[in-house]
Design an enzyme around this catalytic site. Structure first.
Site, PDB file in Angstrom:
ATOM      1  N   ASP A 184       0.882  -1.175   0.000  1.00 44.44           N
ATOM      2  CA  ASP A 184       0.000   0.000   0.000  1.00 44.44           C
ATOM      3  C   ASP A 184       0.916   1.220   0.000  1.00 44.44           C
ATOM      4  OD1 ASP A 184      -1.606   2.166   0.669  1.00 44.44           O
ATOM      5  OD2 ASP A 184      -2.958   0.979   1.918  1.00 44.44           O
ATOM      6  N   LYS A 209      -6.424  10.116  -1.332  1.00 43.96           N
ATOM      7  CA  LYS A 209      -5.387  10.931  -0.719  1.00 43.96           C
ATOM      8  C   LYS A 209      -4.650  11.743  -1.803  1.00 43.96           C
ATOM      9  CE  LYS A 209      -6.578   8.869   3.122  1.00 43.96           C
ATOM     10  NZ  LYS A 209      -7.714   8.073   2.752  1.00 43.96           N
TER      11      LYS A 209
HETATM   12  N1  PLP Z   1      -4.641   2.762   2.824  1.00 47.53           N
HETATM   13  C1  PLP Z   1      -4.176   3.796   3.529  1.00 47.53           C
HETATM   14  C2  PLP Z   1      -2.711   3.873   3.813  1.00 47.53           C
HETATM   15  C3  PLP Z   1      -5.044   4.773   4.012  1.00 47.53           C
HETATM   16  O1  PLP Z   1      -4.560   5.798   4.733  1.00 47.53           O
HETATM   17  C4  PLP Z   1      -6.431   4.655   3.728  1.00 47.53           C
HETATM   18  C5  PLP Z   1      -7.393   5.645   4.233  1.00 47.53           C
HETATM   19  O2  PLP Z   1      -7.086   6.486   5.056  1.00 47.53           O
HETATM   20  C6  PLP Z   1      -6.862   3.553   2.998  1.00 47.53           C
HETATM   21  C7  PLP Z   1      -5.950   2.628   2.549  1.00 47.53           C
HETATM   22  C8  PLP Z   1      -8.298   3.385   2.683  1.00 47.53           C
HETATM   23  O3  PLP Z   1      -8.656   4.259   1.654  1.00 47.53           O
HETATM   24  P1  PLP Z   1     -10.151   4.823   1.438  1.00 47.53           P
HETATM   25  O4  PLP Z   1     -10.442   5.713   2.595  1.00 47.53           O
HETATM   26  O5  PLP Z   1     -10.037   5.517   0.130  1.00 47.53           O
HETATM   27  O6  PLP Z   1     -11.041   3.634   1.412  1.00 47.53           O
END
Ligand code: PLP
Length: 394
Positions: A184, A209
């Site tokens: 990620d 983000k």
């Molecule tokens: N991965 C990370 C590192 C995140 O910070 C977030 C959300 O804050 C997510 C995944 C999940 O993303 P989403 O809020 O777009 O579902």
């Protein structure tokens, strides 16, 4: 420099785009359609046999605007293919479900996004998948690999302490073991990290983000080699978490300025981190490329910049943090990060509120911890604002 000698700024603007669009517009049209007719039965049958290359027949399987943003994100990551989702979590959960079968084992570093952990521990466990949560270090990941470990899922920099595990060593330990690695890279962005060049099998982003970048649209992506990405795309068609066409357009538009925004955010966050380190009201600063960060060497080798998030512990615990946050004039008190507006939160009162003080202490979330996600406001204005808020609590 990224793929084909083109810089990431050029790829953000032109990457994945055709030289001329059928509409002849410089920007991508937004196609609002849930179904895509065939000229006649012959075209339908040719499509079903896989003999024609056209938009899938139904909106849950694909959409031209979604395909356009997928091509751009693939270009940014230097990936063969990318698949877009309605949120980062839709990308994460679809990827994990696609990879893992009953009886298999996954290794997650223990500070991956909280809902990713929750999904593995509460949901995947119901389908016979076991998860090991380990410290974000290559040693801990290597030690957790078992004969049935199918996947290592890690993240960097992590939230909220911005840990940067040694990605190259994680990848080689996993690959020697025949295990795939999913990263990620939401906090890293394709500007600060060329993840696929480090051998990662799939890269995941919450485009909510930095990629979207304007705090106005949710989305998620998975990028990598065509085979696994297409398998995940098939599963997306079943689970249904495709990105909406309007969200796809907003994300495309946001990405055009990704490189400018991230470089500004890198510079501002570093300046804020340096200011914090010298302040008497701050007990500890976490910023990956600062000399005081435990992972500084790996971070400086791996990343072009430390990103837009700075975490720090202010004096006075929960109350000190609350007074600091409330004294800020520019950052808004809200979750999320990576957008043009600066956002601030106290993890103890936001993402980890439900755990209570003991639960937070158990997982190492300090009560006075503050997470500041800088936007693209003037660096000098943010520094003045942060300094003034600190002086109020000193
Ligand atoms: N991965 C990370 C590192 C995140 O910070 C977030 C959300 O804050 C997510 C995944 C999940 O993303 P989403 O809020 O777009 O579902």
């Amino acid at each position: 420099m990224a793929k084909a000698g083109r810089g990431i700024g050029t790829l953000a603007v032109h990457g994945g785009e055709p030289p001329v669009r059928p509409s002849r517009s410089v920007t991508e049209p937004v196609v609002f359609a849930s179904t895509y007719p065939f000229a006649d039965t012959a075209e339908l049958v040719a499509f079903m046999r896989g003999e024609t290359d056209r938009t899938p027949e139904y909106g849950r399987y694909g959409n031209p605007t979604v395909a356009a943003v997928e091509a751009k994100v693939a270009a940014l990551e230097g990936a063969e293919a990318a698949c877009a989702f309605a949120s980062g979590m839709a990308a994460v959960t679809t990827t994990l479900l696609g990879f893992l079968r009953p009886g298999q084992h996954a290794v997650l570093t223990d500070d991956v996004y909280r809902k990713t952990r929750v999904f593995a521990l509460d949901t995947l466990s119901r389908y016979g998948v076991e998860t090991a949560l380990v410290e974000p270090t290559a040693e801990a990941v290597a030690a957790a690999l078992r004969p049935n470990t199918r996947l290592v899922f890690t993240e960097l920099p992590t939230n909220p302490y911005l840990r940067v595990p040694d990605l190259d060593r994680i990848v080689s330990a996993a690959h020697e073991h025949g295990t795939k690695v999913v990263l990620d890279a939401t906090f890293a962005t394709p500007v600060n990290l060329r993840a696929l060049e480090h051998g990662v099998d799939l890269v995941v982003h919450s485009s909510t983000k930095y990629l979207g970048g304007h705090n106005d649209v949710l989305g998620g992506f998975v990028c990598g080699r065509r085979g696994p990405v297409e398998a995940i795309r098939d599963l997306r068609g079943t689970l249904g978490g495709i990105l909406d066409p309007h969200a796809a357009f907003l994300t495309l538009r946001g990405i055009k300025t990704l490189e400018l925004r991230v470089r500004r955010q890198n510079a501002t966050a570093l300046a804020v981190a340096e200011l914090l380190e010298g302040h008497r009201a701050v007990e500890r600063v976490y910023y990956p490329v600062l000399a005081s960060h435990p992972d500084v060497q790996v971070a400086r080798a791996l990343l072009e910049g430390g990103g837009g998030v700075v975490s720090f512990v202010v004096a006075g615990g929960l109350d000190g943090g609350r007074r600091f946050v409330d004294a800020l004039a520019i950052p808004k008190l809200a979750p999320s990060l990576g957008g043009v507006e600066s956002l601030v939160e106290q993890p103890a009162l936001m993402s980890f509120f439900d755990l209570g003080p003991e639960g937070r202490a158990r997982i190492g979330i300090a009560e006075g911890l503050v997470r500041l996600a800088v936007g693209i406001e003037d660096t000098a204005d943010l520094l003045t604002d942060v300094a003034a808020a600190l002086d109020r609590i000193a």
